[in-house]
Design a protein around this motif. Sequence first.
Motif, mmCIF file in Angstrom:
data_model
loop_
_atom_site.group_PDB
_atom_site.id
_atom_site.type_symbol
_atom_site.label_atom_id
_atom_site.label_comp_id
_atom_site.label_asym_id
_atom_site.label_seq_id
_atom_site.Cartn_x
_atom_site.Cartn_y
_atom_site.Cartn_z
ATOM 1 N N TYR A 11 16.379 -7.159 5.365
ATOM 2 C CA TYR A 11 17.018 -5.982 4.716
ATOM 3 C C TYR A 11 17.171 -5.082 6.107
ATOM 4 C CZ TYR A 11 15.142 -7.214 0.196
ATOM 5 O OH TYR A 11 14.961 -7.926 -1.217
ATOM 6 N N ALA A 16 11.855 -9.118 5.490
ATOM 7 C CA ALA A 16 10.940 -8.997 4.092
ATOM 8 C C ALA A 16 10.323 -10.359 3.760
ATOM 9 C CB ALA A 16 11.788 -8.505 3.068
ATOM 10 N N ALA A 35 0.240 -7.749 -2.648
ATOM 11 C CA ALA A 35 0.146 -6.124 -2.526
ATOM 12 C C ALA A 35 1.549 -5.597 -2.698
ATOM 13 C CB ALA A 35 -0.599 -5.294 -1.414
ATOM 14 N N ASN A 36 1.446 -4.350 -3.028
ATOM 15 C CA ASN A 36 2.632 -3.643 -2.898
ATOM 16 C C ASN A 36 3.680 -3.934 -1.468
ATOM 17 O OD1 ASN A 36 1.281 -0.943 -4.488
ATOM 18 N ND2 ASN A 36 3.162 -2.144 -5.218
ATOM 19 N N GLY A 37 4.816 -4.269 -1.833
ATOM 20 C CA GLY A 37 5.773 -4.495 -0.468
ATOM 21 C C GLY A 37 5.444 -5.660 0.093
ATOM 22 N N ALA A 38 4.628 -6.652 -0.458
ATOM 23 C CA ALA A 38 4.560 -8.101 0.254
ATOM 24 C C ALA A 38 5.899 -8.810 0.002
ATOM 25 C CB ALA A 38 3.451 -8.711 -0.527
ATOM 26 N N GLY A 39 6.628 -8.612 -0.655
ATOM 27 C CA GLY A 39 7.974 -9.566 -0.657
ATOM 28 C C GLY A 39 8.032 -10.223 -1.894
ATOM 29 N N LYS A 40 7.306 -9.995 -3.245
ATOM 30 C CA LYS A 40 7.495 -10.783 -4.124
ATOM 31 C C LYS A 40 8.496 -10.612 -5.017
ATOM 32 C CE LYS A 40 3.579 -8.437 -6.029
ATOM 33 N NZ LYS A 40 3.688 -7.430 -4.929
ATOM 34 N N SER A 41 9.247 -9.352 -5.392
ATOM 35 C CA SER A 41 10.242 -9.327 -5.982
ATOM 36 C C SER A 41 11.531 -9.689 -5.329
ATOM 37 C CB SER A 41 10.695 -7.698 -6.049
ATOM 38 O OG SER A 41 9.518 -7.329 -6.986
ATOM 39 N N THR A 42 11.448 -9.718 -3.960
ATOM 40 C CA THR A 42 12.580 -10.183 -3.002
ATOM 41 C C THR A 42 12.564 -11.615 -3.267
ATOM 42 O OG1 THR A 42 12.227 -8.502 -1.422
ATOM 43 C CG2 THR A 42 13.108 -10.491 -0.792
ATOM 44 N N GLU A 82 10.800 -6.334 -13.493
ATOM 45 C CA GLU A 82 9.664 -5.424 -13.583
ATOM 46 C C GLU A 82 10.210 -4.237 -14.097
ATOM 47 O OE1 GLU A 82 8.711 -4.600 -9.374
ATOM 48 O OE2 GLU A 82 7.320 -2.860 -9.993
ATOM 49 N N GLU A 158 5.725 -8.846 -12.629
ATOM 50 C CA GLU A 158 4.695 -7.981 -12.907
ATOM 51 C C GLU A 158 4.516 -7.669 -14.462
ATOM 52 O OE1 GLU A 158 3.197 -5.470 -10.171
ATOM 53 O OE2 GLU A 158 4.238 -6.266 -8.549
ATOM 54 N N GLN A 190 0.381 -8.273 -9.195
ATOM 55 C CA GLN A 190 -0.571 -7.880 -8.382
ATOM 56 C C GLN A 190 -2.072 -7.975 -8.736
ATOM 57 O OE1 GLN A 190 -0.176 -3.643 -6.712
ATOM 58 N NE2 GLN A 190 1.988 -3.784 -7.081
HETATM 59 P P1 ATP Z 1 6.079 -4.298 -5.556
HETATM 60 O O1 ATP Z 1 4.458 -4.875 -5.957
HETATM 61 O O2 ATP Z 1 5.635 -2.998 -4.771
HETATM 62 O O3 ATP Z 1 7.065 -4.543 -6.272
HETATM 63 P P2 ATP Z 1 6.929 -6.457 -3.808
HETATM 64 O O4 ATP Z 1 5.965 -7.529 -3.105
HETATM 65 O O5 ATP Z 1 7.609 -6.967 -5.030
HETATM 66 O O6 ATP Z 1 6.344 -5.027 -3.940
HETATM 67 P P3 ATP Z 1 9.482 -6.169 -2.284
HETATM 68 O O7 ATP Z 1 10.181 -5.476 -3.376
HETATM 69 O O8 ATP Z 1 9.801 -7.687 -2.511
HETATM 70 O O9 ATP Z 1 7.898 -6.255 -2.525
HETATM 71 O O10 ATP Z 1 9.765 -5.807 -0.976
HETATM 72 C C1 ATP Z 1 9.394 -6.226 0.136
HETATM 73 C C2 ATP Z 1 9.689 -5.290 1.599
HETATM 74 O O11 ATP Z 1 11.234 -5.116 1.563
HETATM 75 C C3 ATP Z 1 9.224 -3.794 1.381
HETATM 76 O O12 ATP Z 1 9.046 -3.323 2.432
HETATM 77 C C4 ATP Z 1 10.551 -3.215 0.813
HETATM 78 O O13 ATP Z 1 10.537 -1.720 1.326
HETATM 79 C C5 ATP Z 1 11.711 -3.981 1.331
HETATM 80 N N1 ATP Z 1 12.674 -3.710 0.543
HETATM 81 C C6 ATP Z 1 13.083 -4.397 -0.559
HETATM 82 N N2 ATP Z 1 14.096 -4.283 -1.320
HETATM 83 C C7 ATP Z 1 14.960 -3.625 -0.172
HETATM 84 C C8 ATP Z 1 16.363 -3.042 -0.092
HETATM 85 N N3 ATP Z 1 17.062 -3.292 -0.795
HETATM 86 N N4 ATP Z 1 16.615 -2.455 1.206
HETATM 87 C C9 ATP Z 1 15.632 -2.278 2.115
HETATM 88 N N5 ATP Z 1 14.668 -2.708 2.026
HETATM 89 C C10 ATP Z 1 13.865 -3.271 1.002
#
Ligand code: ATP
Length: 233
Positions: A11, A16, A35-42, A82, A158, A190
């Motif tokens: 991104y 990510a 954890a938060n921000g690990a990249g799961k939703s991505t 989510e 989640e 999480q």
């Molecule tokens: P959570 O449990 O908090 O939802 P996650 O594990 O699902 O976290 P992601 O949402 O996949 O995490 O995000 C992974 C990383 O990519 C994070 O650092 C987030 O800030 C970044 N990120 C996600 N979407 C975007 C975007 N559209 N533009 C820029 N950065 C992004």
Amino acid sequence: MLDIKDLNVYYSGIHALKGINLKVKENSIVSLIGANGAGKSTTLKAIMNMTKYNGNIDFSGKKLSSMKTKDIVKEGFTLVPEGRRVFSNLTVYENLLLGAYSRKDKEIQKDINSIYEIFPRLKERKEQKGGTMSGGEQQMLAIGRALMSRPKLLMMDEPSLGLAPLIVKDIFNIIKDIHSEGVTILLIEQNAKAALEIADYGYVLETGNIVLEGEGKALLHDERVKSAYLGEE
Ligand code: ATP
């Protein structure tokens, strides 16, 4: 069934996902924890082709990167996002009906009845507006709506977020039941304990890397998982 190889997502400058590999076998429950921000939703967004990526994602031999999101949905992929996102102004019944919008068969009403069997609370509240349901009830509705599309692969982002422990227990029991009906499940969580307890296989994601994987029960007893995700020494 689902085979992710060397998946990278960037991104604008943020790396990510850093080359992850992940498999989901047919009829299994796979949990991806982190954890938060690990990249799961991505990871889920990439599977649905809702974000640009490098690498390969195959589903029963088909390459998903060359397919549009709506065609991936037609393959039988359904995502419970989510934050649930039910339609607030529609009733419970109408929300369920919308889950079947792409179906043309005559068994929709029968499926609504089986959703009511899984979630008696939804039956009780079928005329209530989605937006006035409690958090746990909205999660049930979001799962019920997803099931109305008769998914081959149900992905949940989640499902336990923000829910009281007793409701979390209910939701995970229901996920197990849905799985025993033959639905393959990819669960993003999480809540490592609940997610690994029901998983056949699990992956641990840390800042874009899979750092650990194994059978759900084995991961639950892994010292690194215990100290980092289960709050145990
Ligand atoms: P959570 O449990 O908090 O939802 P996650 O594990 O699902 O976290 P992601 O949402 O996949 O995490 O995000 C992974 C990383 O990519 C994070 O650092 C987030 O800030 C970044 N990120 C996600 N979407 C975007 C975007 N559209 N533009 C820029 N950065 C992004």
